[in-house]
Design an enzyme around this catalytic site. Structure first.
Site, PDB file in Angstrom:
ATOM      1  N   GLU B  78      54.029  37.557  31.576  1.00  0.00           N
ATOM      2  CA  GLU B  78      55.397  37.267  31.145  1.00  0.00           C
ATOM      3  C   GLU B  78      56.147  36.554  32.256  1.00  0.00           C
ATOM      4  O   GLU B  78      56.605  37.178  33.214  1.00  0.00           O
ATOM      5  CB  GLU B  78      56.112  38.573  30.775  1.00  0.00           C
ATOM      6  CG  GLU B  78      57.448  38.341  30.085  1.00  0.00           C
ATOM      7  CD  GLU B  78      58.268  39.634  29.947  1.00  0.00           C
ATOM      8  OE1 GLU B  78      59.377  39.545  29.394  1.00  0.00           O
ATOM      9  OE2 GLU B  78      57.821  40.703  30.385  1.00  0.00           O
ATOM     10  N   LYS B 207      50.706  59.405  24.663  1.00  0.00           N
ATOM     11  CA  LYS B 207      50.788  57.993  24.266  1.00  0.00           C
ATOM     12  C   LYS B 207      51.550  57.756  22.968  1.00  0.00           C
ATOM     13  O   LYS B 207      51.347  56.738  22.305  1.00  0.00           O
ATOM     14  CB  LYS B 207      49.373  57.395  24.171  1.00  0.00           C
ATOM     15  CG  LYS B 207      48.611  57.504  25.488  1.00  0.00           C
ATOM     16  CD  LYS B 207      47.144  57.109  25.361  1.00  0.00           C
ATOM     17  CE  LYS B 207      46.452  57.199  26.718  1.00  0.00           C
ATOM     18  NZ  LYS B 207      45.014  56.934  26.641  1.00  0.00           N
ATOM     19  N   ASP B 282      46.167  53.758  32.904  1.00  0.00           N
ATOM     20  CA  ASP B 282      45.954  53.600  31.469  1.00  0.00           C
ATOM     21  C   ASP B 282      47.196  52.932  30.873  1.00  0.00           C
ATOM     22  O   ASP B 282      48.273  53.529  30.851  1.00  0.00           O
ATOM     23  CB  ASP B 282      45.736  54.987  30.847  1.00  0.00           C
ATOM     24  CG  ASP B 282      45.252  54.880  29.411  1.00  0.00           C
ATOM     25  OD1 ASP B 282      45.587  53.893  28.731  1.00  0.00           O
ATOM     26  OD2 ASP B 282      44.533  55.795  28.976  1.00  0.00           O
ATOM     27  N   HIS B 376      64.320  32.284  31.136  1.00  0.00           N
ATOM     28  CA  HIS B 376      63.098  32.191  30.351  1.00  0.00           C
ATOM     29  C   HIS B 376      62.752  30.743  30.025  1.00  0.00           C
ATOM     30  O   HIS B 376      61.592  30.367  29.990  1.00  0.00           O
ATOM     31  CB  HIS B 376      63.216  33.019  29.071  1.00  0.00           C
ATOM     32  CG  HIS B 376      62.875  34.451  29.303  1.00  0.00           C
ATOM     33  ND1 HIS B 376      63.781  35.466  29.143  1.00  0.00           N
ATOM     34  CD2 HIS B 376      61.729  35.030  29.740  1.00  0.00           C
ATOM     35  CE1 HIS B 376      63.191  36.614  29.444  1.00  0.00           C
ATOM     36  NE2 HIS B 376      61.957  36.377  29.811  1.00  0.00           N
TER      37      HIS B 376
END
Lengths: 384, 384, 384, 384
Positions: B78, B207, B282, B376
């Site tokens: 990103e 999660k 993870d 951006h």
């Protein structure tokens, strides 16, 4: 020490190596186009992280607009994950494949305005109601690949939150959405005199678990289902439809209720994150995708009906990380590199839907069979 | 076509290349130890994903037990993210650094039991209350690096959910927790005759976004704060403390309230996911870490007090993806490779806390200044 | 016009009648002790609201410490509600009665402190950890009927939230809890120099739907269950166990998931509010009690196992509205007027548990049978 | 013993008195029309609960379509509540009154359908999309006072949930909504062959705390605001704007965030429940109304801007409990008895909005001043 003044990854790497007396030789081992990556994807680049990439499948997927068998690229360091999804793919495929559907709500951006008081907030509401066409036009002037889809307005006395949704074809679209929203904000500020405090007002809501994304949806929403014959459950999944149902009800539904969850599933996040990293998606969007619901039911003939629903899956096949070398290759495994009038991103969304179906099925089966810990002990990180 | 029978990554890769008429040469370009990765981290391995890795910093961090200046490795695709965190690091460091604290709640596993009825459920509750020492002993018999910390019992008539928490030193610990819980479950089943339906009953909650993790915490909980002098806000962040406060209140607090969020922050997930991928954590645990609260306040002297709180940060410096070549190197940048009686994982947790502080600060400043879209457009994925 | 200076309900009523040209004669018709009510329950009193009071039952309840058949007083204006609960009571009683259990967590108060920074917050945490005995003593010095039970501390950088729980015997206990907490706050402020911003910091969380009450519980938590024989389902409830199960799964579980609910039930709030108003409880606590989970299962023999769980039921049999004339009489119907070392409030909690069980059962049966609308059309408010 | 066969309240009361050896004479003391109440509001009626009724005010309210000074009828047994609201009314009125606005979303009903699989669910979606006019017509055929407003469709693989919203003028409208939805369901079942499992699928979501009601709204949504001059804060509320702001931020916003609340307010439920009981509303709808957000801000001139937002306020001035004797009189105090093309219910909604504003203001002021416990000790239930 600081890293300004260094011209490229190697120089920065060398500076760190020297200064910290470490070796970064593996980070320095890569084949991607450093110049492009450094310019578009990652500032202060020193190299790459190498994340193991495996494939699960083939998985048969019957989408609305496509049908096929796919290998699913997954980048993960969690032992047993690819093997588990792989097993799920086999069970789903032997039962006829995953039937999928999806709907593109679009990327959302949700600015917050400061109206000062209720009457101004009402005035803003009325202006927005009346001028949706103008808003659409302003938004769409920013890109030939962006279509304004809808807006949701919620007032809070002196504040107003507006959520705009845009179809951005095969792009994930957050940057396009931001740029289009900036244009809309300019228009609103000019015509109403009411100021925007922040172009992103957490009404988007981007990369935070939020009920608005569950209820109003975001990106693609995806469904997948399969009816797994009881023989397949027994042979491939080593358990019984009834036991999978029991685990599903007590874990995914009741356990999620007891823990205040937004996700009524077993592990959507595992599957989504592995495919996202492999294919160059924004991994922080795993947060949005971790929400969703799995259902299970034993049919009259004793088979297992199984489905998943993902309400907010943000992804794309153009732009962002998808242009990087390995990510592009990963997309090529599924035949969906680059732009294709939104069809590639839809295909990716539905393939992920199928993979999530396979992953939920396989994990619930492991839990039903009681083999989770042993699987990790054998394949995984050890434990000791 | 299927991939069984192929012996290694190259063979599988070649099979896919041939069969799908694609090239996977970049995926095949890596330096990690394929054999170890294929055995421990990723089945059906065909190679790696190369994710650009940059560094932000240096960031001065003043923890409870350590103090130092750190470069923070971040793997991301990103554009603008590393640059933004970097700017935040500069502002924090020039203001004296991030003061941090953390508390290790431990990895949690939450099985669900089927008691059949209320009286049995009460019986199970009483047994558990009386035998916590036995439970502790059973759990700790599974690893010298695991300490039983506490349990939470919640009954639901015919079901019972128990959440066990374990200190697993420098390991993230989910596999260790699973193995220890399996031992506890054996004990409970043997002594009470009540069966476990699933060793993971979504009472963990692993999660999935869940209030139980926000309220009861999970892994490490981390705080970080800094008081940014108004001159620093002006020079480095190009805005004013009052404007950052305004954006914080309307976005992080009110916007989050209006959208039903579990996260009262701007983008914890972005920072955490980039460091997680770089260091072999993870990535699905970004879901847990995406929750949390940022606070902002203009002090009497006109400076900006700024803080973050992460209630559930699951991470480690041993096991899992941390043993891989580039991930180990990334950890070495912060001087925290391998096990160190829990101190390395604590250090990583607090450094991430500092990075999240820097990241929140920088993004809120950009929003206050109105430069998000242009950043951006310039650095990022383009938009068109 | 204002009402200061008027001495009693009649004078105020007359003033309003004259000034507004209305009649308030029914509001002026009552038998309660006006003086006491005006002093203790309701300032600016002008009379009473007359709320119809009916009874459902008898309902057989088998608690842990008591057993009996009870008529349940319900004050409601919602036609069909009492009739529906009544039907449920019949089905439950004919199946052997409601088996109940409960646990008194106690009334909670959750002040917020301003610590100023992380290190002070840690200091406060350590002081609280070390001085729980002192805290207990301070709290218990305020009433012979209050016992300190536990505390939960959560820091947020410059703020600290502490939730204290107190056993207050047969009193609902919020006022006792507030007074005890005030004493604790004095102690903390004196010994640590850290100030309390608000004695009620929404960490209680009083009368707001909040996951902390669901997960940590509040007041009494209550379970009730019954196995309804299939003949009883058919004859009394006019439907089948399978159909009740289908409605339960799709409505209480999946529908609640899809709408972001804290309540996985059909209508706990209806039953609780009717009993609360009849017996002088605080009706705003229906908010806390509206959360909870119903479960349903078809047994191997084709009967219906059915259960409810209420995680946060705030109630009492002394103080507040329970001393009023009709409310006391309503409590006398269940034989639980006044204080009895906590046993009366426990009994009330479990009887309400049984009533909620009956109410859930009857409504799900109506929905399964498709008779909801017609029931309302016949008995209820009409519709046109 | 059972109560079938008894003809009226007196007979039932006498039977209970005799059988249980208690006196229910106060419950038997009432002036309402027993026959009507027994037929329409409460089965198995034995009399009434007498709930003390006081008035707060006068409160100046400046609605969009009306303006006036109102006494607010409140039925409560919680000492200090009316006094507190009264004080808030004074502060608001002296500052120019409460500015209010509201929007009628309408009563919602949310059935769940069983489609069997994804393709059928898509078929149902398409039918609904195409036939909204037919749906509207079917719904509106059931009552001249009902207007179909909108629908929200959400699929879950084999299930579909549809939320219908109806304007029901001055009626709260749940029964009308149920009857209209029954008609719609008939139409859908006939034309698509897909069956409804339950006409109420918790997608309404009725009387359960649910984010869908917060985000999509239900009944009336209401805003109210006032700017309280600092002199008024000091003289009437005995504190300072800054202190009220501090309590608001740490309690209503941060405390609510830390406890996983749907309500970012201090005690909406208290005010709403008291007015609801006084005016014959369904008290279980306090659950819906307990959600909402309060905002506070110190203005540049040092005054206090204060606002409230209630996203889901279900109420009416016709039908249900509003026809009962005392309830009608309570409505007459505000001049809004009976039907008036929706204007009366809107007025009630906005007056409640003003009362909630006053109540939030007064409680936050008490907390800021530290007088909560002493107020309860003096006026309230005692504590010991």
């Amino acid at each position: 020490m600081n890293l300004r003044g260094y011209l490229n990854a190697r120089q920065r790497r060398n500076a760190l190596e020297k200064n910290l007396r470490i070796s970064l030789s593996n980070i320095g081992h890569y084949s991607l186009d450093e110049k492009a990556a450094a310019a578009k994807n990652c500032e202060n680049m020193i190299g790459v992280a190498q994340i193991p990439l495996g494939v699960a499948g083939p998985l048969k997927v019957k989408g609305e607009k496509f049908e096929g068998s796919f290998f699913i690229p997954m980048s993960t360091t969690e032992g047993a994950l690819v093997a588990s999804i792989n097993r799920g793919c086999k069970a789903v495929t032997e039962s006829g494949g995953a039937i999928t559907a999806s709907y593109n709500i679009g990327a959302t951006r949700g600015p917050v305005f400061y109206t000062g008081n209720i009457r101004n907030e009402q005035r803003l509401y009325e202006w927005v109601e009346k001028n949706e066409e103008k808003i659409k036009k302003a938004a769409e002037s920013t890109s030939a690949h962006l279509t304004f889809k809808k807006l949701i307005f919620r007032g809070l006395a002196e504040y107003a939150f507006i959520r705009f949704a845009f179809d951005t074809e095969d792009a994930m679209g957050m940057n396009m959405a931001t740029i289009a929203t900036e244009k809309i904000v300019e228009l609103i500020e000019k015509e109403t005199g009411i100021s925007c405090i922040s172009i992103a007002g957490n009404f988007d809501a981007d990369k935070k678990p939020a009920w608005i994304n569950f209820i109003e949806n975001r990106g693609h929403k995806v469904w997948a289902e399969a009816t797994i014959r009881k023989e397949v459950v027994k042979e491939i999944l080593k358990t019984f439809p009834e036991k999978i149902y029991d685990v599903w009800l007590s874990k995914n539904m009741l356990g999620s209720a007891m823990s205040g969850s937004l996700g009524f599933n077993a592990h959507f996040a595992n599957i989504v994150s592995a495919v996202f990293i492999a294919t160059g998606q924004d991994p922080a969007h795993v947060v949005d995708a971790s929400m969703g619901v799995t259902t299970a039911r034993v049919t009259k003939s004793g088979d297992l009906y199984f489905s998943i629903y993902i309400p907010a899956l943000m992804l794309g096949t153009v732009g962002g990380g998808t242009v990087l070398a390995t990510q592009k290759e990963a997309l090529s495994i599924m035949g969906i590199v680059g732009g294709n009038q939104g069809k590639n991103s839809q295909k990716l969304a539905e393939i992920i839907g199928g993979a999530v179906l396979a992953g939920e099925l396989s994990l619930l089966a492991s839990l039903a069979q009681g083999s989770l810990a042993s699987a990790h002990q054998k394949l995984g990180r050890g434990g000791k």
